[in-house]
Design a protein around this motif. Structure first.
Motif, mmCIF file in Angstrom:
data_model
loop_
_atom_site.group_PDB
_atom_site.id
_atom_site.type_symbol
_atom_site.label_atom_id
_atom_site.label_comp_id
_atom_site.label_asym_id
_atom_site.label_seq_id
_atom_site.Cartn_x
_atom_site.Cartn_y
_atom_site.Cartn_z
ATOM 1 N N UNK A 114 23.367 1.071 76.815
ATOM 2 C CA UNK A 114 22.055 1.424 77.361
ATOM 3 C C UNK A 114 21.354 0.113 77.724
ATOM 4 N N UNK A 115 21.327 -0.208 79.007
ATOM 5 C CA UNK A 115 20.898 -1.542 79.417
ATOM 6 C C UNK A 115 19.438 -1.599 79.878
ATOM 7 N N UNK A 134 13.739 7.325 80.597
ATOM 8 C CA UNK A 134 15.117 7.760 80.412
ATOM 9 C C UNK A 134 15.997 6.516 80.292
ATOM 10 N N UNK A 135 17.014 6.599 79.426
ATOM 11 C CA UNK A 135 17.927 5.477 79.256
ATOM 12 C C UNK A 135 18.860 5.367 80.452
ATOM 13 N N UNK A 136 19.025 4.150 80.954
ATOM 14 C CA UNK A 136 20.016 3.859 81.973
ATOM 15 C C UNK A 136 21.252 3.303 81.279
ATOM 16 N N UNK A 137 22.415 3.841 81.602
ATOM 17 C CA UNK A 137 23.631 3.464 80.897
ATOM 18 C C UNK A 137 24.719 3.047 81.869
ATOM 19 N N UNK A 138 25.589 2.195 81.395
ATOM 20 C CA UNK A 138 26.773 1.831 82.161
ATOM 21 C C UNK A 138 27.771 2.988 82.124
ATOM 22 N N UNK A 139 28.647 3.020 83.062
ATOM 23 C CA UNK A 139 29.640 4.094 83.147
ATOM 24 C C UNK A 139 30.944 3.503 83.674
ATOM 25 N N UNK A 182 21.926 -9.939 56.594
ATOM 26 C CA UNK A 182 22.983 -9.486 57.482
ATOM 27 C C UNK A 182 23.195 -10.443 58.641
ATOM 28 N N UNK A 183 24.428 -10.542 59.088
ATOM 29 C CA UNK A 183 24.770 -11.362 60.256
ATOM 30 C C UNK A 183 25.386 -10.470 61.323
ATOM 31 N N UNK A 184 24.930 -10.640 62.571
ATOM 32 C CA UNK A 184 25.413 -9.837 63.679
ATOM 33 C C UNK A 184 25.771 -10.739 64.850
ATOM 34 N N UNK A 185 26.906 -10.442 65.457
ATOM 35 C CA UNK A 185 27.322 -11.144 66.680
ATOM 36 C C UNK A 185 27.729 -10.091 67.697
ATOM 37 N N UNK A 186 27.160 -10.182 68.899
ATOM 38 C CA UNK A 186 27.463 -9.227 69.957
ATOM 39 C C UNK A 186 27.812 -9.956 71.249
ATOM 40 N N UNK A 187 28.783 -9.402 71.974
ATOM 41 C CA UNK A 187 29.167 -9.908 73.286
ATOM 42 C C UNK A 187 29.152 -8.756 74.279
ATOM 43 N N UNK A 188 28.579 -9.000 75.455
ATOM 44 C CA UNK A 188 28.458 -7.979 76.476
ATOM 45 C C UNK A 188 29.147 -8.441 77.756
ATOM 46 N N UNK A 195 23.675 -8.682 84.837
ATOM 47 C CA UNK A 195 23.347 -8.507 86.257
ATOM 48 C C UNK A 195 22.460 -7.287 86.462
ATOM 49 N N UNK A 196 22.740 -6.230 85.723
ATOM 50 C CA UNK A 196 21.929 -5.021 85.831
ATOM 51 C C UNK A 196 20.527 -5.227 85.264
#
Length: 480
Positions: free
Chosen positions: A212-213, A219-224, A254-260, A266-267
């Motif tokens: 959900x970018x 409304x949520x816009x989502x990748x597809x 807590x430790x969190x790492x995220x990659x997109x 771009x969106x």
């Protein structure tokens, strides 16, 4: 004089309608004791001679005894003893270890009583197939995605809710499908002799096809796409503290790492801020809860408060923030089998300008309004309040559905309800949102079905200020 008249009328009412004012399992069911009973009890005391606990097998005895509020040698008036026994039953049920608890008292010689406590243990191990839709709720999945199985996670969920007999919980998830996830979590409520301190450890790895970018027109816009747009790694550890029966505190790191995928930036270049495609941060969270309710999954009497402070420290970018949040519930029996409840939840984020990643508010977690299930609102400050009146209209028990000493009776309770919600979400850059920076209002009626294992099925017919006509919504989770 007026107080005496009210008390006498209440006494006559209970005497006339005996079936509605009896005790349950030897426990007083009225919220206030009558004036006459208090006068009599002030002159009459009872001593607890013995306390006998039966029915526990997996659970260790000292875990049960921690929740018992009466002990051999204690001196009570009759009214205070009834209240203590009722509290004992409620605390044992709120451990989520038992499907039922029966507390009885037997009068013996010389103004003494024996207390018997029979517990019926739950099934603690559930190695079951796992199915969960990836959308925010069932209503979004059914209406907006036609209940597509392509938007579901399928796998194996192994849960042990009493691993070593001390109410410690072990969860192992192996999930495939739309989201792939491997997670492990262990919570031990006590590790000290005084049964106050506990700890938890957790690890999770996941990758998602959908992100959900952004939000447009609430409304949520989502990748597809068919590729995995998000990879997620999380590890945490924490300490908990519980003194007495009602107050609980936690400190978690807590430790969190995220990659997109680069397509997300771009969106929405503000997704992580500055067009970034990765994030690493540490969350330090302190939480405090005070529970004083009869039954945590579906409370009808009592109140609770849950507050927390989260300090997010990002290694780079704009994700660092301080978040304060909390929720409150108070519920009272206003007439026979009818209860009035007030609920509230709020979130404050500092600084107020946050990347989209940190901005979710209404429609996620505790800040949710009935009748706005298909909408979300982003912001830095927001909250909601709710008033609900519910009445039990029917109940029945299915007996001897299958052979089991602890599960031979399956109870069902039906509640009709009416409710109203008010909410507000502040966003200094609302964009296309038509819900931000204004008072939000919803109302409706519904039916709740409550049964074994804390299951509550909720059918709500709700109205809001944006859609014409009401809509039917389905929920299976608790209000909070």
């Amino acid at each position: 004089m007026m107080l005496r008249l009210v008390v006498i009328f209440s006494l006559l009412y209970c005497t006339r309608f005996t079936a509605d004012c009896q005790t349950v399992d030897g426990l007083a069911t009225t919220e206030e004791e009558t004036f006459e009973a208090d006068i009599h009890d002030s002159l009459s005391y009872t001593t607890v001679r013995n306390v006998n606990v039966t029915g526990y097998k997996r659970t260790r005895l000292y875990i049960v005894e921690r929740e018992v509020t009466v002990h051999p040698g204690d001196l009570f008036t009759k009214a205070k003893l009834n209240r203590a026994l009722r509290q004992t039953r409620e605390q044992l049920m709120n451990t989520a270890l038992f499907v039922d608890v029966v507390v009885n008292q037997t009068q013996v010689e010389n103004a003494q009583v024996d207390i018997s406590i029979e517990v019926k243990e739950r099934w603690y191990v559930f190695p079951v197939p796992y199915f969960k839709v990836v959308d925010r709720n069932w209503n979004v999945w059914i209406k907006e995605h036609n209940a597509s199985l392509d938007r579901a996670n399928i796998g194996l969920k192994v849960t042990h809710s009493n691993a070593t007999g001390i109410n410690d919980k072990l969860n192992i998830w192996v999930i495939g499908g739309y989201t792939q996830q491997l997670s492990f979590n262990y919570f031990r409520p006590y590790f000290d002799k005084r049964l106050r301190f506990g700890y938890n450890l957790g690890f999770a790895y996941a990758r998602n096809r959908e992100v959900n970018y952004a939000t447009e027109y609430n409304k949520l816009l989502t990748t597809d796409t068919s590729i995995f747009n998000r990879k997620y790694l999380h590890a945490e550890g924490g300490l908990s503290y519980r003194k007495g029966s009602k107050l609980r505190m936690q400190l978690k790191l807590g430790f969190t790492k995220e990659n997109f995928d680069s397509s997300i930036a771009k969106l929405n270049p503000d997704f992580l801020g500055g067009g970034r495609t990765s994030a690493s941060y540490v969350d330090l969270t302190y939480g405090m809860q005070y529970f004083n309710v009869d039954y945590i999954p579906y409370p009808l009497r009592g109140w609770y408060v849950d507050v927390y402070a989260l300090n997010r420290m990002a290694t780079k970018g704009d994700l660092s923030m301080l978040q304060l949040g909390g929720k409150f519930l108070g519920t009272w029996e206003v007439m026979n089998k009818a209860w009035l409840a007030f609920q509230a939840a709020a979130i404050i984020r500092l600084p107020s300008s946050q990347p989209y990643y940190n901005s979710r508010l209404l429609g996620f977690g505790d800040v949710a309004m009935q009748g706005l299930e298909y909408y979300v609102a982003d912001g830095a400050v927001g909250g909601m309040v709710r008033a609900t009146i519910r009445r039990q209209v029917y109940q029945f028990t299915i007996k001897k559905l299958f052979k089991s000493k602890s599960h031979n009776n399956i109870p069902f309770r039906f509640f009709l309800k009416a409710y109203g919600n008010l909410g507000y979400v502040y966003n200094r850059n609302p964009g296309t949102s038509f819900m931000n920076n204004k008072l939000l209002r919803t109302a409706g009626v519904g039916l709740d079905i409550v049964t074994i294992y804390d299951w509550a099925i909720k059918l709500d017919f709700s109205f809001n200020q944006f859609d014409s006509g009401g809509k039917l919504y389905f929920h299976t989770q608790s209000d909070f």
